[in-house]
Each structure stands twice: as C-alpha cells, then as structure tokens.
Motif scaffolding. Structure first.
Motif, PDB file in Angstrom:
ATOM      1  N   MET A  36      25.340  64.405  35.492  1.00 54.75           N
ATOM      2  CA  MET A  36      26.294  64.672  34.679  1.00 54.75           C
ATOM      3  C   MET A  36      27.401  65.751  35.010  1.00 54.75           C
ATOM      4  N   ARG A  37      26.664  66.869  35.642  1.00 59.84           N
ATOM      5  CA  ARG A  37      27.700  67.871  36.014  1.00 59.84           C
ATOM      6  C   ARG A  37      28.460  67.293  37.056  1.00 59.84           C
ATOM      7  N   TYR A  38      28.049  67.016  38.018  1.00 58.16           N
ATOM      8  CA  TYR A  38      28.709  66.379  39.366  1.00 58.16           C
ATOM      9  C   TYR A  38      29.761  65.123  39.124  1.00 58.16           C
ATOM     10  N   THR A  39      29.356  64.236  38.052  1.00 59.43           N
ATOM     11  CA  THR A  39      30.053  63.146  37.981  1.00 59.43           C
ATOM     12  C   THR A  39      31.195  63.758  37.113  1.00 59.43           C
ATOM     13  N   GLU A  40      31.151  64.555  36.194  1.00 59.18           N
ATOM     14  CA  GLU A  40      32.263  65.127  35.123  1.00 59.18           C
ATOM     15  C   GLU A  40      33.086  66.183  36.404  1.00 59.18           C
ATOM     16  N   ASP A  41      32.640  66.849  36.898  1.00 64.82           N
ATOM     17  CA  ASP A  41      33.519  67.760  38.037  1.00 64.82           C
ATOM     18  C   ASP A  41      34.340  66.708  38.865  1.00 64.82           C
ATOM     19  N   VAL A  42      33.751  65.754  39.613  1.00 66.98           N
ATOM     20  CA  VAL A  42      34.502  65.283  40.605  1.00 66.98           C
ATOM     21  C   VAL A  42      35.480  64.226  39.990  1.00 66.98           C
ATOM     22  N   ASP A  61      29.447  56.049  31.596  1.00 65.32           N
ATOM     23  CA  ASP A  61      29.891  56.467  30.286  1.00 65.32           C
ATOM     24  C   ASP A  61      30.815  57.729  30.626  1.00 65.32           C
ATOM     25  N   ILE A  62      30.178  58.723  31.633  1.00 64.05           N
ATOM     26  CA  ILE A  62      30.843  59.708  31.915  1.00 64.05           C
ATOM     27  C   ILE A  62      32.366  59.556  32.341  1.00 64.05           C
ATOM     28  N   VAL A  63      32.180  58.670  33.567  1.00 64.46           N
ATOM     29  CA  VAL A  63      33.425  58.183  34.150  1.00 64.46           C
ATOM     30  C   VAL A  63      34.708  57.881  33.176  1.00 64.46           C
ATOM     31  N   ARG A  64      34.126  56.817  32.176  1.00 65.23           N
ATOM     32  CA  ARG A  64      34.954  56.074  31.172  1.00 65.23           C
ATOM     33  C   ARG A  64      35.631  57.014  30.453  1.00 65.23           C
ATOM     34  N   ALA A  65      34.803  57.990  29.843  1.00 65.58           N
ATOM     35  CA  ALA A  65      35.222  59.227  28.976  1.00 65.58           C
ATOM     36  C   ALA A  65      36.357  60.087  29.690  1.00 65.58           C
ATOM     37  N   LYS A  66      36.262  60.201  31.047  1.00 64.72           N
ATOM     38  CA  LYS A  66      36.993  61.360  31.666  1.00 64.72           C
ATOM     39  C   LYS A  66      38.226  60.739  32.587  1.00 64.72           C
ATOM     40  N   ASP A  67      38.276  59.302  32.793  1.00 68.09           N
ATOM     41  CA  ASP A  67      39.310  58.785  33.388  1.00 68.09           C
ATOM     42  C   ASP A  67      40.287  58.008  32.485  1.00 68.09           C
ATOM     43  N   PRO A  68      41.570  58.619  32.519  1.00 71.06           N
ATOM     44  CA  PRO A  68      42.421  58.085  31.159  1.00 71.06           C
ATOM     45  C   PRO A  68      42.942  56.603  31.998  1.00 71.06           C
ATOM     46  N   ASP A  69      42.734  56.317  33.251  1.00 74.28           N
ATOM     47  CA  ASP A  69      43.325  54.767  33.507  1.00 74.28           C
ATOM     48  C   ASP A  69      42.201  53.904  33.604  1.00 74.28           C
ATOM     49  N   SER A  70      41.136  54.370  33.306  1.00 71.47           N
ATOM     50  CA  SER A  70      40.085  53.184  33.296  1.00 71.47           C
ATOM     51  C   SER A  70      39.890  52.363  34.453  1.00 71.47           C
ATOM     52  N   ARG A  71      39.876  53.210  35.747  1.00 75.45           N
ATOM     53  CA  ARG A  71      39.615  52.729  37.051  1.00 75.45           C
ATOM     54  C   ARG A  71      38.232  51.798  36.758  1.00 75.45           C
ATOM     55  N   ILE A 122      29.858  49.523  33.402  1.00 74.43           N
ATOM     56  CA  ILE A 122      30.326  49.093  34.703  1.00 74.43           C
ATOM     57  C   ILE A 122      30.987  47.836  34.463  1.00 74.43           C
ATOM     58  N   ASN A 123      31.945  47.436  35.196  1.00 70.37           N
ATOM     59  CA  ASN A 123      32.760  46.352  35.114  1.00 70.37           C
ATOM     60  C   ASN A 123      32.748  45.394  36.212  1.00 70.37           C
ATOM     61  N   THR A 124      32.022  45.726  37.133  1.00 75.58           N
ATOM     62  CA  THR A 124      31.868  44.834  38.568  1.00 75.58           C
ATOM     63  C   THR A 124      30.424  44.653  38.828  1.00 75.58           C
ATOM     64  N   VAL A 125      30.370  43.537  39.815  1.00 71.91           N
ATOM     65  CA  VAL A 125      29.119  43.388  40.337  1.00 71.91           C
ATOM     66  C   VAL A 125      29.056  43.568  41.788  1.00 71.91           C
ATOM     67  N   TRP A 133      35.504  54.118  40.985  1.00 68.83           N
ATOM     68  CA  TRP A 133      34.378  55.146  40.947  1.00 68.83           C
ATOM     69  C   TRP A 133      32.944  54.235  41.209  1.00 68.83           C
ATOM     70  N   GLU A 134      32.241  54.924  42.229  1.00 69.43           N
ATOM     71  CA  GLU A 134      30.859  54.037  42.422  1.00 69.43           C
ATOM     72  C   GLU A 134      29.683  55.183  42.394  1.00 69.43           C
ATOM     73  N   PHE A 135      28.714  54.705  41.650  1.00 71.50           N
ATOM     74  CA  PHE A 135      27.333  55.413  41.502  1.00 71.50           C
ATOM     75  C   PHE A 135      26.815  56.031  42.853  1.00 71.50           C
ATOM     76  N   GLY A 136      26.468  54.890  43.785  1.00 71.13           N
ATOM     77  CA  GLY A 136      25.810  55.349  44.804  1.00 71.13           C
ATOM     78  C   GLY A 136      25.590  54.187  45.856  1.00 71.13           C
ATOM     79  N   ASN A 137      24.594  54.160  46.544  1.00 70.79           N
ATOM     80  CA  ASN A 137      24.242  53.160  47.519  1.00 70.79           C
ATOM     81  C   ASN A 137      22.973  52.778  47.441  1.00 70.79           C
ATOM     82  N   GLU A 138      22.892  51.288  47.190  1.00 73.22           N
ATOM     83  CA  GLU A 138      21.722  50.529  47.395  1.00 73.22           C
ATOM     84  C   GLU A 138      20.437  50.988  46.473  1.00 73.22           C
ATOM     85  N   LEU A 139      20.666  51.485  45.419  1.00 75.15           N
ATOM     86  CA  LEU A 139      19.670  52.202  44.513  1.00 75.15           C
ATOM     87  C   LEU A 139      18.703  50.886  44.087  1.00 75.15           C
TER      88      LEU A 139
END
Length: 428
Positions: free
Chosen positions: A203-209, A264-274, A316-319, A222-228
């Motif tokens: 949560m902290r890292y996502t909000e900060d970045v 959820d954090i990305v969507r709340a913090k990014d006004p352009d909804s990338r 998340i709006n991609t696959v 914005w992407e969460f990570g790799n091949e979880l």
C-alpha cells in the motif's frame, strides 16, 4: 528471472474445497458462450501521427486507457480497446527489465545506464517500454524504505527523461513476489492478508510511486508485478510439506486480494485513470483446476475464461499474458495453435470487458523468421499491445539482446516494421 516460470511436476493430491463465493462465480463464468464481436468502425491515426498528437498536446489525457465499445449485432460481446489521446492505440515495444532496478547500486542510485538505454530505444524507434519499477532480492527494500525521497526522485528523473525521449513507460511494481515477504519474514500468503507487513508495504509503495509519477505523460500504465499466477495453488508444493500452508505457498485468493488492493490504490491516486495490468504469465493449462480442486487436470476453454477473471480482477481493466509458447492445451479441444490460443485469450478478455495485452513474448529464438511468426500472429489476432523480451544495455539480463549484436539489430528492425504495419493495416 525465468520468463515462463519453473514448471513443477504434478503429483497426486487430495481435493481442496475453495471459498463458496469464488467457486460459484467461476462455475458461472465457465459456461459463457463463444460468440464473437464486431470491431468498432471508426478509424484512428497511424502510430506516428498518434504519438505526435499525444506528445505535442499539453491538454491531452495522460497515458494509455481502456475504453469500452458497445456491442453490435446478434450475440455480440462488447469490446474494450486501448486508447491514447482519444484514438485506438496499436503498437509493439520492448521490455527493458533493468531500466531502473539496475541503477540501484551499493546503496546509491546512478541513472547513467537508464538514460543511455532510453537514448538507444529512442534511436531505434521504440515507443513503449515495460520495466522493473522496484526491487528483486529480499535484501533490497531498504533502497526505498531507508532512502525514500532519493528513490522517488530517481524514478521521477527516469520518467522525465523518457518523456523527453517521447517513450511511454509501463512500471511493474513488485517484480519478484517473494522479495517483500521474505524481507519482513512473512509467508508468501501474506500478500492476501490485510494488516500484514507485506500488504502494508504494497500500500505505501503503490501510493508513493503513483503519486510521484502520475504527472508524467511518459507513464502509459501501471502493473502489479511479474507472473504471480505461476506461484498460485501448486498441488505438489502442498504435498512436499507437512503443514497446510508452507511459507512459500500462495493461493489464488491471496493473489486476487493483492491485485485488488493495488488496483484500488492506483485508481484512487491516478486522475487520468491509466490502464492497469496484472503482469501475469500465460495461465497454466491447469490453473482453474489448481484453484478449485487442487489438481493438475487440464482446463477447458470455459474454465480458462473463468480463472482469467480471478487473476485479473476489477479495477484491473486488462488481461495480461506472457506468450512464450506456440500453442497450449485445453481439455475440450486438445493442443491448439498459437492463433487459436490468441483467439481464446482475446475472447476471454472481451467477456470481462477488458483489453488483452501480451506483456512479454518470444525470448531467445533461432532466427528472424521465428520471431515473425509471433508478430504475424499478434497482428492477425488484433492484439493491440505486445512487448518483446528483453532489451538490456549490456546484455546482462537473461534471454536479452543488445543494440549492437546481429539479433538485436534485426529485432529492432522488426519492431519498426510491425509498428508500420499496425499503422497501415489497422489504420489506427
């Protein structure tokens, strides 16, 4: 780094009953029909014209975003398309894994290689790049936790330089799923436990970045990570331990929770909804059965669509998938070709109102023609965004290429060629 993960051999295991909610939802999704859809009729600009429109317009919406296009015709499915500056975006680019993480050196940050990499990518005509926007080893988090201001300032400098080069970036936040949990001495399942130190870091890292980078037009998504997903619900891991939940055991529910929390954090913090991506590999042929009944049985196409939903949850709006195979297995149609694999993946994304992205593909192949087979398949299937693995300035990342070796020279040529084809054949 292993582009396709480490395959663990199946063993006999007892069935495991999952949460009633998710099982009911997956069973419902698994019976969806296979009806096609009509593409929108409006044409967009060519990739060069579109990027010129984007970079030269100060008022334009920042980054790539996903737009839902209503369905037309009988049994049609609405379509989610990736857009830039108000137009559909079709492109192929590269991964540059070490663009930022390789600049974290001995407790300091030296961005010389990042700038040099971006210079080469600009010279080679690359317009979009995915990179590791974080740490890899469990001893690395102090680069951020102990030097937060310098760390975020360095990320901003990379984004600013990419903007100067007119290159779009897709930062991948938590590349190595184990690094954070191991750093805090917690089981991997803590990605799915609210209140854990692992989730606190998430949560902290996502909000900060996101807060640090959202002002830059160079941030395309914005992407969460790799091949979880490759870590989830592995039956033979459970068989190898006496405890129900060994330290390096992760369930689909945990990953779903982590993805949702991040998005959820990305969507709340990014006004352009990338656009937001999971960063998954191609789902395992047994991914649904692993989740529902702790077995390696092969999924059918309906179950594949159902489990795709679990691993790419709203908002998340991609696959996302990483395509290193030239086909895969389904229990209802056997081993299929790459073309059929992509059709199934594209349709799975459509049923969820999400856009399909190939976040990695190919790796080391023996010839230019072998790479062309992937590019042609993506073009024919209508995949809007594909990212080749992997450009490395010094060739020091596994399965990578440089700009000076013969393979790198023809790969950059293919990227330019196929971006021209996207512009010419799709008109977008």
């Amino acid at each position: 780094y292993f582009p396709t993960g480490i395959l663990l051999l199946p063993v006999q295991s007892k069935p495991e009953f999952m949460k009633r909610f998710f099982r009911s939802a997956l069973l419902l999704l698994s019976v969806l029909s296979t009806a096609g859809c009509n593409r929108p009729s409006d044409k967009g600009a060519g990739i060069s014209d579109l990027q010129t429109r984007y970079w030269n317009n100060e008022s334009v919406r920042k980054g790539l975003y996903v737009k839902n296009v209503p369905a037309t015709g009988v049994n049609a499915v609405s379509e989610a398309v990736i857009c830039l500056a108000g137009r559909e975006y079709h492109a192929t680019g590269v991964n540059c894994y070490g663009l930022f993480s390789y600049c974290l050196k001995d407790g300091g940050i030296d961005l010389t290689d990042a700038y040099a990499s971006l210079d080469i990518l600009k010279e080679q005509g690359v317009g979009v790049v995915r990179f590791n926007c974080g740490v890899f080893y469990s001893e690395d988090p102090p680069a951020y936790t102990d030097h937060r201001d310098d760390y975020l300032a360095a990320l901003r400098k990379v984004a600013a330089y990419a903007q100067q080069c007119e290159i779009g970036l897709i930062p991948s936040f938590f590349w190595n799923y184990s690094a954070v949990s191991l750093y805090y001495g917690e089981p991997y399942r803590c990605w799915g436990k609210a209140g854990s130190r692992t989730v606190g870091f998430l949560m902290r890292y996502t909000e900060d970045v996101v807060t640090a980078l959202r002002e830059y037009k160079s941030i395309f998504g914005w992407e969460f990570g790799n091949e979880l997903n490759l870590q989830a619900d592995l039956p033979n891991w459970q068989e190898r331990f006496d405890t129900e939940d060994p330290a390096n055991w992760t369930k689909g529910d945990d990953i779903h929770f982590a993805f949702r929390t991040f998005a959820d954090i990305v969507r709340a913090k990014d006004p352009d909804s990338r656009m937001i991506l999971s960063g998954n590999a191609t789902l395992r042929p047994s991914q649904y059965h692993q989740y529902v009944e702790n077995s390696w049985d092969t999924d059918d196409t309906g179950q594949y669509r159902a489990i795709t939903n679990l691993f790419n949850p709203y908002p998340i709006n991609t696959v996302t998938e990483h395509v290193y195979e030239t086909g895969r297995k389904f229990s209802d149609c056997g081993k299929v070709s790459l073309d059929r694999q992509l059709r199934e993946a594209m349709y799975a994304a459509r049923t969820l109102n999400k856009a399909y992205v190939v976040g990695e593909f190919a790796g080391v192949l023996q010839s230019e023609e072998a790479y062309r087979k992937y590019y042609d398949a993506f073009l024919d299937a209508g995949v809007q965004l594909t990212l080749l693995w992997n450009f490395a300035l010094r060739g020091d990342v596994e399965h990578s290429f440089t700009a000076t070796e013969p393979r790198g020279q023809y790969l950059f040529g293919l990227i330019r060629e196929y971006n021209e084809k996207y512009a010419r054949e799709t008109g977008k």
